[in-house]
Scaffold this motif. Structure first.
Motif, mmCIF file in Angstrom:
data_model
loop_
_atom_site.group_PDB
_atom_site.id
_atom_site.type_symbol
_atom_site.label_atom_id
_atom_site.label_comp_id
_atom_site.label_asym_id
_atom_site.label_seq_id
_atom_site.Cartn_x
_atom_site.Cartn_y
_atom_site.Cartn_z
ATOM 1 N N ALA A 25 0.833 -1.207 0.000
ATOM 2 C CA ALA A 25 0.000 0.000 0.000
ATOM 3 C C ALA A 25 0.864 1.251 0.000
ATOM 4 N N VAL A 26 1.996 1.210 0.683
ATOM 5 C CA VAL A 26 2.901 2.363 0.722
ATOM 6 C C VAL A 26 3.491 2.612 -0.657
ATOM 7 N N VAL A 27 3.848 1.555 -1.355
ATOM 8 C CA VAL A 27 4.414 1.706 -2.691
ATOM 9 C C VAL A 27 3.391 2.330 -3.642
ATOM 10 N N ALA A 64 0.870 4.204 -2.807
ATOM 11 C CA ALA A 64 0.634 5.594 -2.391
ATOM 12 C C ALA A 64 1.716 6.513 -2.933
ATOM 13 N N VAL A 65 2.967 6.061 -2.882
ATOM 14 C CA VAL A 65 4.071 6.865 -3.411
ATOM 15 C C VAL A 65 3.923 7.037 -4.918
ATOM 16 N N MET A 66 3.537 5.977 -5.619
ATOM 17 C CA MET A 66 3.359 6.077 -7.067
ATOM 18 C C MET A 66 2.229 7.033 -7.416
ATOM 19 N N LEU A 67 1.148 6.996 -6.669
ATOM 20 C CA LEU A 67 0.032 7.909 -6.930
ATOM 21 C C LEU A 67 0.419 9.362 -6.667
ATOM 22 N N GLN A 68 1.219 9.593 -5.648
ATOM 23 C CA GLN A 68 1.665 10.949 -5.368
ATOM 24 C C GLN A 68 2.558 11.461 -6.481
ATOM 25 N N GLN A 69 3.429 10.595 -7.011
ATOM 26 C CA GLN A 69 4.295 11.012 -8.095
ATOM 27 C C GLN A 69 3.503 11.244 -9.375
ATOM 28 N N ALA A 70 2.459 10.458 -9.599
ATOM 29 C CA ALA A 70 1.633 10.634 -10.795
ATOM 30 C C ALA A 70 0.870 11.948 -10.724
ATOM 31 N N ALA A 71 0.450 12.329 -9.530
ATOM 32 C CA ALA A 71 -0.302 13.587 -9.381
ATOM 33 C C ALA A 71 0.592 14.785 -9.640
ATOM 34 N N THR A 72 1.867 14.690 -9.339
ATOM 35 C CA THR A 72 2.764 15.821 -9.548
ATOM 36 C C THR A 72 3.408 15.781 -10.929
ATOM 37 N N GLY A 73 3.189 14.706 -11.678
ATOM 38 C CA GLY A 73 3.726 14.640 -13.027
ATOM 39 C C GLY A 73 5.166 14.172 -13.078
ATOM 40 N N GLN A 74 5.657 13.522 -12.042
ATOM 41 C CA GLN A 74 7.045 13.092 -12.011
ATOM 42 C C GLN A 74 7.274 11.743 -12.692
ATOM 43 N N VAL A 75 6.226 10.946 -12.833
ATOM 44 C CA VAL A 75 6.404 9.624 -13.426
ATOM 45 C C VAL A 75 6.372 9.761 -14.937
ATOM 46 N N VAL A 76 7.426 9.346 -15.600
ATOM 47 C CA VAL A 76 7.515 9.424 -17.049
ATOM 48 C C VAL A 76 7.901 8.045 -17.564
ATOM 49 N N TRP A 77 7.054 7.492 -18.450
ATOM 50 C CA TRP A 77 7.351 6.196 -19.057
ATOM 51 C C TRP A 77 7.936 6.434 -20.426
ATOM 52 N N GLU A 78 9.103 5.877 -20.653
ATOM 53 C CA GLU A 78 9.740 6.017 -21.954
ATOM 54 C C GLU A 78 9.918 4.634 -22.556
#
Length: 169
Positions: free
Chosen positions: A3-5, A7-21
């Motif tokens: 659940a912690v993992v 939550a961290v991924m969702l927070q990064q997605a909300a700020t636009g930090q996750v980029v899939w290349e």
């Protein structure tokens, strides 16, 4: 933990930090180095067993390298160079071969390698002491006979003369 993992991924997605290349097909990935196949001489292709014995001889291999490590290194090089022509006795340890389904109902249970054999009961042999003696035959002449008994010193009950006194031996 999971659940912690998330939550961290969702927070990064909300700020636009996750980029899939997706890498382009022609470019090698960063940090990935091409695997170099060690070269072996032509004599190793002709006699791979002799090559392994020669390379892993105590006179030739490094002093700090064990026999098992040397065999693993040489067998890996032979497998990389010879492919399907490698004899079955020289397959590197850990290579999956002869895999089959272990249980009929379970499709995930696999057994690889040589099939296990049930332990056979060991035949216990009793040590014996044998004496060879001459005996006179009724027709004349001598015949040699061999009398054997267990080595522990005990004799069979049939040996010797017995007299019963009072119902006991």
């Amino acid at each position: 933990m999971l659940a912690v993992v998330f939550a961290v991924m969702l927070q990064q997605a909300a700020t636009g930090q996750v980029v899939w290349e997706t890498p382009t097909p022609g470019e090698p990935m960063e940090g990935a180095t091409p695997v170099e196949i060690p070269a072996i001489p032509d004599s190793a292709r002709v006699d791979p067993y002799g090559y392994e014995r020669a390379e892993c001889s105590p006179l030739i291999r490094k002093g700090d390298e064990s026999m098992e490590a040397c065999q693993q290194r040489v067998r890996g090089a032979l497998a990389a160079n010879m492919g399907a022509a490698l004899p079955a006795g020289l397959t590197p340890v850990g290579a999956a071969d002869n895999c089959r389904q272990e249980a009929a109902g379970d499709r995930y249970a696999l057994q690889c390698g040589a099939p296990s054999r049930a332990d056979r009961p060991a035949a216990v042999l009793e040590e014996r002491v044998c004496d060879t003696r001459p005996r006179v035959q009724p027709q004349g002449g001598v015949a040699w006979t061999e009398d054997c008994r267990p080595a522990g010193g005990r004799r069979n009950d049939d040996d010797g003369l017995r007299i019963r006194l009072g119902g006991r031996d």
